[in-house]
Motif scaffolding. Structure first.
Motif, PDB file in Angstrom:
ATOM      1  N   LEU A 327      33.011 -19.081 -18.263  1.00 18.04           N
ATOM      2  CA  LEU A 327      34.299 -19.557 -17.631  1.00 18.04           C
ATOM      3  C   LEU A 327      34.770 -20.763 -18.178  1.00 18.04           C
ATOM      4  CD1 LEU A 327      33.422 -18.357 -14.035  1.00 18.04           C
ATOM      5  CD2 LEU A 327      33.950 -17.016 -16.232  1.00 18.04           C
ATOM      6  N   VAL A 328      36.004 -20.939 -18.333  1.00 17.67           N
ATOM      7  CA  VAL A 328      36.711 -22.156 -18.733  1.00 17.67           C
ATOM      8  C   VAL A 328      37.886 -22.542 -17.630  1.00 17.67           C
ATOM      9  CG1 VAL A 328      38.046 -23.317 -20.495  1.00 17.67           C
ATOM     10  CG2 VAL A 328      36.280 -21.814 -21.134  1.00 17.67           C
ATOM     11  N   GLY A 329      38.058 -23.576 -17.098  1.00 16.53           N
ATOM     12  CA  GLY A 329      38.892 -24.174 -16.166  1.00 16.53           C
ATOM     13  C   GLY A 329      38.335 -25.094 -15.275  1.00 16.53           C
ATOM     14  N   ILE A 330      38.809 -24.878 -14.038  1.00 17.49           N
ATOM     15  CA  ILE A 330      38.138 -25.644 -12.813  1.00 17.49           C
ATOM     16  C   ILE A 330      37.682 -24.642 -11.838  1.00 17.49           C
ATOM     17  CG2 ILE A 330      39.864 -27.544 -13.333  1.00 17.49           C
ATOM     18  CD1 ILE A 330      41.389 -26.583 -11.017  1.00 17.49           C
ATOM     19  N   PRO A 372      32.908 -23.318 -13.658  1.00 18.28           N
ATOM     20  CA  PRO A 372      33.059 -22.906 -14.930  1.00 18.28           C
ATOM     21  C   PRO A 372      32.019 -23.565 -15.730  1.00 18.28           C
ATOM     22  CG  PRO A 372      35.224 -23.746 -13.960  1.00 18.28           C
ATOM     23  CD  PRO A 372      34.336 -24.082 -13.083  1.00 18.28           C
ATOM     24  N   ASN A 373      31.670 -22.862 -16.809  1.00 14.19           N
ATOM     25  CA  ASN A 373      30.830 -23.438 -17.733  1.00 14.19           C
ATOM     26  C   ASN A 373      31.423 -24.511 -18.502  1.00 14.19           C
ATOM     27  OD1 ASN A 373      30.670 -20.046 -17.702  1.00 14.19           O
ATOM     28  ND2 ASN A 373      28.651 -20.782 -18.479  1.00 14.19           N
ATOM     29  N   VAL A 374      32.587 -24.385 -18.637  1.00 10.29           N
ATOM     30  CA  VAL A 374      33.351 -25.782 -19.240  1.00 10.29           C
ATOM     31  C   VAL A 374      34.435 -26.002 -18.458  1.00 10.29           C
ATOM     32  CG1 VAL A 374      34.474 -26.535 -21.313  1.00 10.29           C
ATOM     33  CG2 VAL A 374      32.665 -24.572 -21.601  1.00 10.29           C
ATOM     34  N   VAL A 375      34.332 -27.178 -17.800  1.00  9.55           N
ATOM     35  CA  VAL A 375      35.373 -27.519 -16.786  1.00  9.55           C
ATOM     36  C   VAL A 375      36.632 -28.206 -17.726  1.00  9.55           C
ATOM     37  CG1 VAL A 375      36.024 -29.036 -14.843  1.00  9.55           C
ATOM     38  CG2 VAL A 375      33.755 -27.941 -15.090  1.00  9.55           C
ATOM     39  N   VAL A 376      37.596 -27.984 -17.469  1.00  5.98           N
ATOM     40  CA  VAL A 376      38.844 -28.348 -18.214  1.00  5.98           C
ATOM     41  C   VAL A 376      40.223 -28.305 -17.099  1.00  5.98           C
ATOM     42  CG1 VAL A 376      40.572 -28.019 -20.108  1.00  5.98           C
ATOM     43  CG2 VAL A 376      37.960 -27.432 -20.167  1.00  5.98           C
ATOM     44  N   GLY A 377      41.116 -29.479 -17.066  1.00  3.84           N
ATOM     45  CA  GLY A 377      42.040 -29.384 -16.354  1.00  3.84           C
ATOM     46  C   GLY A 377      41.668 -30.122 -14.999  1.00  3.84           C
ATOM     47  N   SER A 378      42.782 -29.904 -14.105  1.00  7.98           N
ATOM     48  CA  SER A 378      42.686 -30.193 -12.705  1.00  7.98           C
ATOM     49  C   SER A 378      43.452 -29.426 -11.863  1.00  7.98           C
ATOM     50  CB  SER A 378      43.388 -31.750 -12.579  1.00  7.98           C
ATOM     51  OG  SER A 378      44.817 -31.933 -13.082  1.00  7.98           O
ATOM     52  N   ARG A 379      43.729 -29.583 -10.497  1.00  6.02           N
ATOM     53  CA  ARG A 379      44.605 -28.766  -9.685  1.00  6.02           C
ATOM     54  C   ARG A 379      45.973 -28.771 -10.139  1.00  6.02           C
ATOM     55  NH1 ARG A 379      42.014 -26.850  -5.234  1.00  6.02           N
ATOM     56  NH2 ARG A 379      44.036 -26.876  -4.144  1.00  6.02           N
ATOM     57  N   LEU A 380      46.564 -27.568  -9.851  1.00  4.52           N
ATOM     58  CA  LEU A 380      48.237 -27.559  -9.938  1.00  4.52           C
ATOM     59  C   LEU A 380      48.950 -27.845  -8.795  1.00  4.52           C
ATOM     60  CD1 LEU A 380      48.311 -23.867 -11.749  1.00  4.52           C
ATOM     61  CD2 LEU A 380      47.863 -26.317 -12.745  1.00  4.52           C
ATOM     62  N   GLU A 381      48.405 -27.733  -7.643  1.00  2.00           N
ATOM     63  CA  GLU A 381      49.097 -28.288  -6.450  1.00  2.00           C
ATOM     64  C   GLU A 381      49.805 -29.611  -6.435  1.00  2.00           C
ATOM     65  OE1 GLU A 381      48.473 -28.590  -1.607  1.00  2.00           O
ATOM     66  OE2 GLU A 381      46.833 -27.995  -2.767  1.00  2.00           O
ATOM     67  N   SER A 384      54.468 -31.204 -11.501  1.00  2.00           N
ATOM     68  CA  SER A 384      55.714 -30.837 -11.886  1.00  2.00           C
ATOM     69  C   SER A 384      55.393 -29.699 -12.838  1.00  2.00           C
ATOM     70  CB  SER A 384      56.407 -32.163 -12.571  1.00  2.00           C
ATOM     71  OG  SER A 384      55.556 -32.458 -13.744  1.00  2.00           O
ATOM     72  N   ASP A 385      56.553 -29.256 -13.197  1.00  2.00           N
ATOM     73  CA  ASP A 385      56.376 -28.006 -14.326  1.00  2.00           C
ATOM     74  C   ASP A 385      55.733 -28.455 -15.389  1.00  2.00           C
ATOM     75  OD1 ASP A 385      57.406 -26.263 -12.327  1.00  2.00           O
ATOM     76  OD2 ASP A 385      59.611 -26.421 -13.247  1.00  2.00           O
ATOM     77  N   ALA A 386      56.192 -29.680 -15.842  1.00  2.00           N
ATOM     78  CA  ALA A 386      55.746 -30.210 -17.276  1.00  2.00           C
ATOM     79  C   ALA A 386      54.233 -30.545 -17.108  1.00  2.00           C
ATOM     80  CB  ALA A 386      56.219 -31.413 -17.566  1.00  2.00           C
ATOM     81  N   GLU A 387      53.765 -30.910 -15.807  1.00  2.00           N
ATOM     82  CA  GLU A 387      52.421 -31.296 -15.647  1.00  2.00           C
ATOM     83  C   GLU A 387      51.443 -30.006 -15.820  1.00  2.00           C
ATOM     84  OE1 GLU A 387      51.954 -35.542 -13.077  1.00  2.00           O
ATOM     85  OE2 GLU A 387      52.695 -33.707 -12.102  1.00  2.00           O
ATOM     86  N   MET A 388      52.106 -29.036 -15.131  1.00  2.00           N
ATOM     87  CA  MET A 388      51.233 -27.536 -14.874  1.00  2.00           C
ATOM     88  C   MET A 388      51.138 -26.830 -16.377  1.00  2.00           C
ATOM     89  SD  MET A 388      52.366 -25.633 -11.381  1.00  2.00           S
ATOM     90  CE  MET A 388      54.286 -25.526 -11.785  1.00  2.00           C
ATOM     91  N   ARG A 389      52.153 -27.222 -17.236  1.00  2.00           N
ATOM     92  CA  ARG A 389      52.234 -26.642 -18.528  1.00  2.00           C
ATOM     93  C   ARG A 389      51.258 -27.413 -19.474  1.00  2.00           C
ATOM     94  NH1 ARG A 389      57.970 -26.248 -18.090  1.00  2.00           N
ATOM     95  NH2 ARG A 389      58.201 -28.288 -19.060  1.00  2.00           N
ATOM     96  N   ARG A 390      51.131 -28.622 -19.111  1.00  2.00           N
ATOM     97  CA  ARG A 390      49.971 -29.679 -19.894  1.00  2.00           C
ATOM     98  C   ARG A 390      48.693 -28.923 -19.449  1.00  2.00           C
ATOM     99  NH1 ARG A 390      46.896 -33.334 -18.339  1.00  2.00           N
ATOM    100  NH2 ARG A 390      48.218 -33.793 -16.317  1.00  2.00           N
ATOM    101  N   ILE A 391      48.460 -28.715 -18.251  1.00  2.00           N
ATOM    102  CA  ILE A 391      47.217 -28.684 -17.742  1.00  2.00           C
ATOM    103  C   ILE A 391      46.456 -27.345 -18.374  1.00  2.00           C
ATOM    104  CG2 ILE A 391      45.769 -28.060 -15.758  1.00  2.00           C
ATOM    105  CD1 ILE A 391      47.406 -30.067 -14.241  1.00  2.00           C
ATOM    106  N   GLU A 392      47.480 -26.047 -18.041  1.00  2.00           N
ATOM    107  CA  GLU A 392      47.320 -24.837 -18.678  1.00  2.00           C
ATOM    108  C   GLU A 392      47.226 -24.798 -20.176  1.00  2.00           C
ATOM    109  OE1 GLU A 392      49.444 -22.499 -15.164  1.00  2.00           O
ATOM    110  OE2 GLU A 392      50.476 -22.694 -16.826  1.00  2.00           O
ATOM    111  N   GLY A 393      48.089 -25.577 -20.841  1.00  2.00           N
ATOM    112  CA  GLY A 393      47.721 -25.579 -22.476  1.00  2.00           C
ATOM    113  C   GLY A 393      46.371 -26.324 -22.776  1.00  2.00           C
TER     114      GLY A 393
END
Length: 410
Positions: A327-330, A372-381, A384-393
C-alpha cells in the motif's frame, strides 16, 4: 453516498415502544437466558418512561403534544445512548427516503460520497461532472446542515437520503472547510456513477508515464452492485493490453457493498485463502475465502488515503496481508464495523452495528486504519485544489516507481 451494508439483508425487528392504551409497553427478545437483573432493569426503565409520559400529559404547558414525536425521540435517544455514530434511528420520513435510495449506481442527487467522521458527515469524494463537483466541494468538507436541518444527530443513511431527491429540485447544504463555513444550493440531477475508471481519470503526463512503463491503472470509486462486473471487464482489457503491472487506486473510496468488495479482492487472493473475517456479538466468525479461478499474476501496487474506508479497506487489507500488493499513501479511514438495517413499526427504521470485520491476518482496523507500506503525502482535508493535486501526484509517482521496481525484480 451510502455506507457499507452487510450484503442486501434487511432485519425486521420490533421497536421497544408501541402505544397501548395511552402508555408505553415493550417486549425485549433476549431469549431463554434472560437474567432477573436484566428484567428488573427493563422494568425500571419502562416505569420511568411511563411516568415521564404521564407527567408531560398532565403538567406540560402545551396540551396538544404529538405523541408520535415523543416515541420517536425516545427511540432516537436509545440509539444515541449507545455512543455509536453508525447506529441511528430514522423517523418515517427519513426511513422512506432511505428505502427509496439504492446502491445500483443510478440515483437522483448532487453527486457526492460521504462518510461519518467525528460524528459529522464529511465529503469523501465528489463525482466528476456532477453538481457537487461543479460547485467545488472537496474531500474533507463537513456537512453541517441539509435544508436547514442540523446533521449533528442524523445517521449517515438519513443524511444521504435527505441530500438525494427528485431531479430538478434544489437542496441547500451548509458546509465547513477548516475555519470557514459556507452554503451551497445544488440542483439535483440524475446521476450514473461509474465505479471503475481507467487511466482517463489521470492527467496527460501521468498517462504518458503509464504507457512508457507499460503499466495499467484502475481506480475504484465505490463498491456497488455493478462494480464486480465492471472490474472484470476492465481486468480483461488490462490482460489484453499486455500490461506488465497494475496500479489499483482506492483513494477516497468510501466503501459500499461488502459482497462487491469481496468479489473484487477475489481476483487477487489465492483460492481458499481468507479475504475477510466477520465477527458477531457472540464472537462467532464467518470467513469469506477466495474462490478458484483465474487470478491477477502481474505485480500490483495499491494507492490509499485517509478516505479509503470500509469495503475499500477490506480489499486493501486482504492484498496487504497476503503480500499481493504493498500500500502507498497515508493511513486509511479505519471503519471496521458492519451495520444492519432494521425495519421498525409505524414506518420507522434504523441502522444498528451488528458485527466487525478483521483482515486475513486478524487485524482489527476499526478506529486505527491500515498503515501503508510506503507512507507518502498528507491529509486532504482543508487543502486547496492545487495542494490536493500535488499530494495526489506525489503518491502516484511513488506508487509507479515502486511498481516498476517490483516488475524489474521478477
Amino acid at each position: 453516498m451510502t455506507p457499507v451494508n452487510s450484503r442486501n439483508r434487511t432485519l425486521v425487528a420490533i421497536l421497544l415502544f408501541v402505544l397501548v392504551g395511552g402508555a408505553f409497553a415493550a417486549g425485549y427478545g433476549y431469549g431463554q437466558r434472560t437474567t432477573l437483573a436484566a428484567g428488573d432493569a427493563d422494568a425500571r426503565g419502562l416505569d420511568l418512561l411511563r411516568d415521564v409520559l404521564r407527567q408531560i400529559r398532565a403538567v406540560y404547558l402545551v396540551k396538544d403534544v404529538n405523541t408520535d414525536k415523543l416515541f420517536y425521540g425516545a427511540a432516537q435517544g436509545m440509539f444515541e445512548a449507545l455512543g455509536d455514530p453508525y447506529s441511528r434511528f430514522m423517523d418515517p420520513e427519513a426511513y422512506k427516503q432511505f428505502r427509496e435510495s439504492d446502491l445500483g449506481g443510478i440515483f437522483s442527487g448532487v453527486g457526492v460520497y460521504i462518510e461519518l467522521q467525528d460524528g459529522r458527515p464529511v465529503v469523501v469524494q465528489p463525482i466528476s461532472g456532477t453538481p457537487a463537483y461543479k460547485a467545488g466541494l472537496r474531500p474533507g468538507d463537513r456537512i453541517l446542515q441539509v435544508d436547514g436541518r442540523s446533521t449533528e444527530r442524523m445517521s449517515l443513511e438519513e443524511v444521504v437520503s435527505r441530500i438525494r431527491g427528485p431531479a430538478g429540485t434544489t437542496v441547500r447544504l451548509r458546509m465547513s472547510r477548516g475555519e470557514r463555513t459556507f452554503e451551497v444550493s445544488l440542483i439535483r440531477t440524475r446521476i450514473r456513477a461509474i465505479t471503475v475508471q481507467d487511466e482517463q481519470f489521470l492527467d496527460e503526463t501521468q498517462r504518458a508515464q503509464l504507457r512508457v512503463a507499460r503499466v495499467a491503472y484502475l481506480r475504484i470509486a465505490r463498491f456497488e452492485e455493478g462494480t464486480a462486473r465492471e472490474f472484470s471487464r476492465a481486468l480483461d482489457a488490462v490482460r489484453n493490453s499486455g500490461a506488465r503491472g497494475l496500479l489499483l487506486d482506492l483513494r477516497s473510496n468510501p466503501g459500499g457493498l461488502l459482497d462487491a468488495a469481496v468479489a473484487l479482492a477475489d481476483h487477487f487472493v489465492r483460492a481458499r485463502h481468507p479475504i475477510v473475517i466477520t465477527v458477531d456479538r457472540n464472537g462467532r466468525r464467518d470467513t469469506e475465502s477466495a474462490s478458484p479461478g483465474r487470478k491477477v499474476t502481474i505485480p500490483v501496487v495499491v494507492l490509499v488515503n485517509e478516505y479509503t474506508a470500509s469495503g475499500a479497506e477490506i480489499v486493501a487489507g486482504a492484498l496487504q496481508d497476503h503480500s499481493v500488493a504493498p500500500l502507498v499513501g497515508i493511513r486509511t479511514f479505519g471503519k471496521g464495523v458492519i451495520q444492519r438495517v432494521l425495519t421498525l413499526p409505524s414506518g420507522t427504521g434504523a441502522t444498528l452495528t451488528s458485527g466487525r470485520y478483521l483482515t486475513p491476518a486478524e487485524r482489527d482496523i476499526h478506529g486505527k486504519g491500515l498503515t501503508p507500506n510506503v507512507v507518502v503525502g498528507s491529509r486532504l482535508e482543508g487543502r486547496s485544489d492545487a495542494e490536493m493535486r500535488r499530494i495526489e501526484g506525489e503518491q502516484f509517482a511513488r506508487a509507479l516507481e515502486l511498481l516498476k521496481q517490483r516488475i524489474a525484480s521478477r
